[in-house]
Design a protein around this motif. Structure first.
Motif, PDB file in Angstrom:
ATOM      1  N   VAL A 124       0.840  -1.206   0.000  1.00  0.00           N
ATOM      2  CA  VAL A 124       0.000   0.000   0.000  1.00  0.00           C
ATOM      3  C   VAL A 124       0.876   1.257   0.000  1.00  0.00           C
ATOM      4  CG1 VAL A 124      -1.737   1.304   1.284  1.00  0.00           C
ATOM      5  CG2 VAL A 124      -1.927  -1.171   1.125  1.00  0.00           C
TER       6      VAL A 124
ATOM      7  N   GLU B 158       0.779   4.235  -2.570  1.00  0.00           N
ATOM      8  CA  GLU B 158       0.449   5.587  -2.121  1.00  0.00           C
ATOM      9  C   GLU B 158       1.554   6.572  -2.467  1.00  0.00           C
ATOM     10  OE1 GLU B 158      -0.364   4.932   2.032  1.00  0.00           O
ATOM     11  OE2 GLU B 158      -2.513   5.104   1.685  1.00  0.00           O
TER      12      GLU B 158
ATOM     13  N   THR C 233      -2.233   4.069   5.634  1.00  0.00           N
ATOM     14  CA  THR C 233      -1.578   2.860   5.110  1.00  0.00           C
ATOM     15  C   THR C 233      -1.925   1.656   5.974  1.00  0.00           C
ATOM     16  OG1 THR C 233       0.249   4.296   4.433  1.00  0.00           O
ATOM     17  CG2 THR C 233       0.633   1.931   4.298  1.00  0.00           C
TER      18      THR C 233
ATOM     19  N   TRP D 158      -5.588   0.588   5.310  1.00  0.00           N
ATOM     20  CA  TRP D 158      -5.753  -0.237   4.105  1.00  0.00           C
ATOM     21  C   TRP D 158      -5.148  -1.628   4.302  1.00  0.00           C
ATOM     22  CZ3 TRP D 158      -9.055   0.386   0.433  1.00  0.00           C
ATOM     23  CH2 TRP D 158      -9.442   1.660  -0.001  1.00  0.00           C
TER      24      TRP D 158
ATOM     25  N   ILE E  16      -7.471  -3.779   6.279  1.00  0.00           N
ATOM     26  CA  ILE E  16      -8.618  -4.235   5.460  1.00  0.00           C
ATOM     27  C   ILE E  16      -8.190  -5.413   4.582  1.00  0.00           C
ATOM     28  CG2 ILE E  16     -10.126  -3.586   3.535  1.00  0.00           C
ATOM     29  CD1 ILE E  16     -10.220  -0.746   4.725  1.00  0.00           C
TER      30      ILE E  16
ATOM     31  N   ILE F 283     -12.714  -6.803  -0.637  1.00  0.00           N
ATOM     32  CA  ILE F 283     -11.946  -5.611  -0.239  1.00  0.00           C
ATOM     33  C   ILE F 283     -12.491  -4.381  -0.969  1.00  0.00           C
ATOM     34  CG2 ILE F 283      -9.665  -4.538  -0.107  1.00  0.00           C
ATOM     35  CD1 ILE F 283      -8.466  -7.387  -0.140  1.00  0.00           C
TER      36      ILE F 283
ATOM     37  N   GLY G 115     -13.516  -1.409   1.095  1.00  0.00           N
ATOM     38  CA  GLY G 115     -12.737  -0.222   0.748  1.00  0.00           C
ATOM     39  C   GLY G 115     -13.617   0.942   0.333  1.00  0.00           C
TER      40      GLY G 115
ATOM     41  N   GLU H 258     -13.503   4.439   2.096  1.00  0.00           N
ATOM     42  CA  GLU H 258     -13.306   5.678   1.335  1.00  0.00           C
ATOM     43  C   GLU H 258     -14.413   6.682   1.671  1.00  0.00           C
ATOM     44  OE1 GLU H 258     -10.661   6.104  -0.388  1.00  0.00           O
ATOM     45  OE2 GLU H 258     -10.985   7.602  -1.939  1.00  0.00           O
TER      46      GLU H 258
ATOM     47  N   ILE I 274     -10.807   1.281  -6.736  1.00  0.00           N
ATOM     48  CA  ILE I 274     -10.481   0.495  -5.533  1.00  0.00           C
ATOM     49  C   ILE I 274     -10.195  -0.977  -5.912  1.00  0.00           C
ATOM     50  CG2 ILE I 274     -11.315  -0.344  -3.292  1.00  0.00           C
ATOM     51  CD1 ILE I 274     -12.751   2.351  -2.967  1.00  0.00           C
TER      52      ILE I 274
ATOM     53  N   MET J 191      -6.668  -2.853  -5.503  1.00  0.00           N
ATOM     54  CA  MET J 191      -6.577  -4.083  -4.723  1.00  0.00           C
ATOM     55  C   MET J 191      -6.056  -5.271  -5.539  1.00  0.00           C
ATOM     56  SD  MET J 191      -6.931  -3.551  -1.748  1.00  0.00           S
ATOM     57  CE  MET J 191      -6.939  -1.857  -1.229  1.00  0.00           C
TER      58      MET J 191
END
Lengths: 176, 178
Positions: B36, B40, B67, B70, B73, B101, B105, B109, B146, B150
């Motif tokens: 992640v 990012e 981070t 995520w 998750i 996810i 997610g 979000e 997303i 993922m």
């Protein structure tokens, strides 16, 4: 940019040549591997599309906004060439060590090509991206210094996607 | 501060619970965190992470709190899928994980946008369709970005888990095709 057709043809010819070479040398599932790689790069390009500008290509080369399949297969050429070179010369090394060599080869091939694309005006960075850069370039190039780490970051995710999805197709493993 | 502490606490609680199921859950979390963070870092120009405590930022507006959010998750979803669908093929579980996810997610979000933590630069907003979901909070484009995000993250985690489980032996001879 009348000469852009030569770049487009060159990338396509290299891609076709790569396909023939891999088939001739006995690599398995060549088409599938190239499609997985193409798809991986395309996913990333769709995600990061606002960060780049791909300019001057013919209309037929664009897929969505300024995402062009020519650049996508250009990336496929770079990645697959790196895989073939590393696997041929360093195939005896365990895979997690070869992974770093893949990154090194991708970086070594990409920086000169990115320089060429930037200098010819085919590639530009969007304002949303340049606003986060410190303004320095790699010596002797016009490539932003950030590319030194940005290319391996991008390549890391693409390589993992390609290797993992390829593994999914090659195995019928049900559990760890 | 409350958001940051909530994310850290929830992550710790989930990881400690999952540790009973999988002794390698912390390794998985570490891999997800790295994946992640790489993403990012690369795409940080596309997002604005606002109103977090100064100590939670790593570089520009990249925040390690988001981070680990995520990463948690991803790890929880992967563990639950392996727990409830152990007989499904790895391929099916991969797509299932992206789907699950993706749903979680999307709500995450929605939550960070509603809390004023997540926003998008003007240039990015101008490129979006303008259609918003979740009571006008989340761009409809999240429905693809997303899962795409993922697809790359889960592939990174699973690939490196496989690499790290390899025994250090010579696997191939020079020039042998794969």
């Amino acid at each position: 940019m009348n000469w852009i057709i030569f770049l487009e043809v060159l990338i396509v010819v290299y891609f076709i040549g790569l396909w023939f070479y891999m088939n001739k040398k006995g690599y398995k599932n060549t088409t599938r591997k190239l499609i997985i790689l193409f798809f991986g790069v395309l996913l990333f390009e769709v995600m990061s599309e606002p960060m780049w500008l791909n300019l001057g290509f013919h209309k037929w080369a664009y897929l969505y906004k300024d995402i062009t399949w020519i650049i996508t297969i250009g990336w496929v050429n770079i990645f697959m060439t790196s895989f073939l070179l590393v696997d041929y010369h360093f195939g005896h090394i365990i895979e997690y060590k070869r992974f770093w060599l893949y990154l090194f080869f991708v970086e070594a091939i990409t920086v000169p090509l990115e320089t060429l694309l930037l200098q010819t005006g085919i590639r530009e960075y969007a304002g949303v991206l340049t606003s986060t850069m410190i303004g320095k370039t790699i010596p002797l190039t016009i490539v932003p210094i950030e590319a030194i780490y940005a290319i391996p970051l991008f390549a890391t995710l693409i390589i993992c996607f390609y290797k993992y999805v390829n593994y999914l197709f090659e195995t019928g493993v049900k559990n760890d | 501060m409350i958001f940051e502490l909530t994310v850290i606490t929830l992550s710790l609680v989930f990881l400690l619970i999952l540790f009973k199921l999988n002794s390698k859950v912390f390794q998985r979390f570490g891999l997800a965190f790295v994946a992640v963070l790489l993403f990012e870092y690369f795409t940080q120009a596309l997002w604005l992470n606002l109103n977090l405590e100064p100590w939670s930022y790593l570089y520009l507006d990249v925040s390690w709190i988001l981070t680990i959010g995520w990463a948690t998750i991803i790890v929880v979803s992967l563990e639950l899928i392996e727990l409830y669908f152990p007989n499904y093929s790895e391929k099916v579980r991969y797509f299932l994980s992206i789907f699950i996810i993706g749903i979680v997610g999307f709500f995450a979000e929605w939550a960070v946008i509603a809390l004023g933590i997540r926003d998008y630069p003007l240039a990015v907003k101008q490129g979006l369709s303008g259609i918003l979901l979740g009571y006008g909070k989340v761009p409809i484009e999240a429905l693809y970005y997303i899962p795409v995000f993922m697809a790359l993250m889960v592939a990174f985690v699973r690939y490196w888990e496989m690499l790290l489980s390899q025994k250090p032996k010579k696997t191939k001879k020079r020039g042998k095709k794969k």
